[in-house]
Design an enzyme around this catalytic site. Structure first.
Site, PDB file in Angstrom:
ATOM      1  N   ASP A  85      -8.987  -4.935   4.175  1.00 61.60           N
ATOM      2  CA  ASP A  85      -7.941  -3.871   4.628  1.00 61.60           C
ATOM      3  C   ASP A  85      -6.628  -4.220   3.814  1.00 61.60           C
ATOM      4  O   ASP A  85      -6.528  -5.478   3.406  1.00 61.60           O
ATOM      5  CB  ASP A  85      -7.501  -3.750   6.215  1.00 61.60           C
TER       6      ASP A  85
ATOM      7  N   PHE B  33     -12.726 -16.873  11.944  1.00 59.72           N
ATOM      8  CA  PHE B  33     -11.728 -15.707  11.968  1.00 59.72           C
ATOM      9  C   PHE B  33     -11.144 -15.610  10.728  1.00 59.72           C
ATOM     10  O   PHE B  33     -11.023 -16.529   9.827  1.00 59.72           O
ATOM     11  CB  PHE B  33     -10.590 -16.113  13.254  1.00 59.72           C
TER      12      PHE B  33
ATOM     13  N   ASN C 130      -7.973 -15.778   9.359  1.00 61.52           N
ATOM     14  CA  ASN C 130      -7.100 -16.580   8.894  1.00 61.52           C
ATOM     15  C   ASN C 130      -7.927 -17.962   8.114  1.00 61.52           C
ATOM     16  O   ASN C 130      -7.206 -18.768   7.797  1.00 61.52           O
ATOM     17  CB  ASN C 130      -5.998 -16.698   9.487  1.00 61.52           C
TER      18      ASN C 130
ATOM     19  N   TYR D  93     -13.101  -6.755  18.120  1.00 58.36           N
ATOM     20  CA  TYR D  93     -12.326  -6.533  17.156  1.00 58.36           C
ATOM     21  C   TYR D  93     -13.137  -5.649  15.951  1.00 58.36           C
ATOM     22  O   TYR D  93     -12.700  -5.062  14.958  1.00 58.36           O
ATOM     23  CB  TYR D  93     -12.375  -7.682  16.086  1.00 58.36           C
TER      24      TYR D  93
ATOM     25  N   ASN E  94      -3.661 -12.593   5.533  1.00 59.89           N
ATOM     26  CA  ASN E  94      -4.216 -13.856   5.768  1.00 59.89           C
ATOM     27  C   ASN E  94      -5.519 -14.484   5.341  1.00 59.89           C
ATOM     28  O   ASN E  94      -5.833 -15.481   5.187  1.00 59.89           O
ATOM     29  CB  ASN E  94      -4.087 -14.112   7.472  1.00 59.89           C
TER      30      ASN E  94
ATOM     31  N   HIS F 236      -8.162  -4.454  10.840  1.00 56.29           N
ATOM     32  CA  HIS F 236      -8.602  -5.529   9.996  1.00 56.29           C
ATOM     33  C   HIS F 236     -10.007  -5.908   9.674  1.00 56.29           C
ATOM     34  O   HIS F 236     -10.327  -6.732   8.794  1.00 56.29           O
ATOM     35  CB  HIS F 236      -8.007  -6.734  10.758  1.00 56.29           C
TER      36      HIS F 236
END
Length: 198
Positions: free
Chosen positions: A104, A77, A79, A25, A125, A30
């Site tokens: 972001d 993570f 969320n 990631y 989220n 994100h």
């Protein structure tokens, strides 16, 4: 209402970059929050992020621009970021206005940056979970524009690396984000908002 409640010269001391942990990631849209903290730590030659003993995340405590600050990356993570952030608030006995989130933002064009205090999550989220877990939205946000996908799913879009066209604009925004943190630490949030929210 938040605007009226916040202190005159607000200087948050804890800067939280949002992102997803893990190599795959790292360069995603994100993960801009993580990336900004990495770059500010390079710029000021700070010690490396280390695991926090009591909070799910990695952090650096530093003296920056004559302010004692904490840079923090939740290790949950995106969320589930709220879990980490609420742990951090409890551990350091912080109020929501002591923190600034860097993330972001789909509603802002690539290359643009906006600062904001309070307000909703606008479908983000990470913010949604933080507001839920902390029971407040009274924190500062540094919102880095990534724009909307022209087609396809938002979730695929935020979990991809920016296109070459957007990449340079977003790189410039990351430098603006660092500058906005410097202005906040030197002169407070309102000055930074005046500078960037054109």
């Amino acid at each position: 209402y938040s605007i009226l409640m916040r202190p005159q010269k607000l200087i948050p001391r804890v800067f939280i970059g949002l992102g997803n942990p893990g190599k795959r990631y790292t360069r995603n849209r994100h993960n801009l929050g993580y990336q900004v903290l990495d770059e500010i730590s390079y710029k000021y030659d700070l010690i490396d992020f280390k695991k926090h003993a009591k909070v799910s995340g990695v952090f650096i405590k530093a003296n920056l621009r004559d302010q004692e600050i904490i840079l923090f990356k939740p290790s949950k993570f995106m969320n589930e970021s709220g879990y980490s952030v609420s742990q951090l608030l409890k551990f350091y006995k912080l109020k929501p206005e002591d923190i600034c989130l860097i993330h972001d933002d789909l509603d802002i064009e690539p290359g643009k940056l906006q600062l904001k205090f309070g307000g909703g999550h606008a479908g983000h989220n990470g913010l949604r979970d933080i507001i839920k877990c902390c029971g407040s939205s009274d924190f500062t946000r540094i919102r880095i524009g990534i724009g909307h996908p022209s087609k396809g799913e938002v979730i695929d879009y935020v979990l991809k690396n920016p296109s070459q066209n957007d990449k340079d604009k977003i790189e410039a925004s990351k430098l603006d984000a660092i500058e906005s943190i410097e202005i906040i630490l030197d002169r407070g949030l309102d000055e930074a908002m005046n500078h960037f929210n054109q």
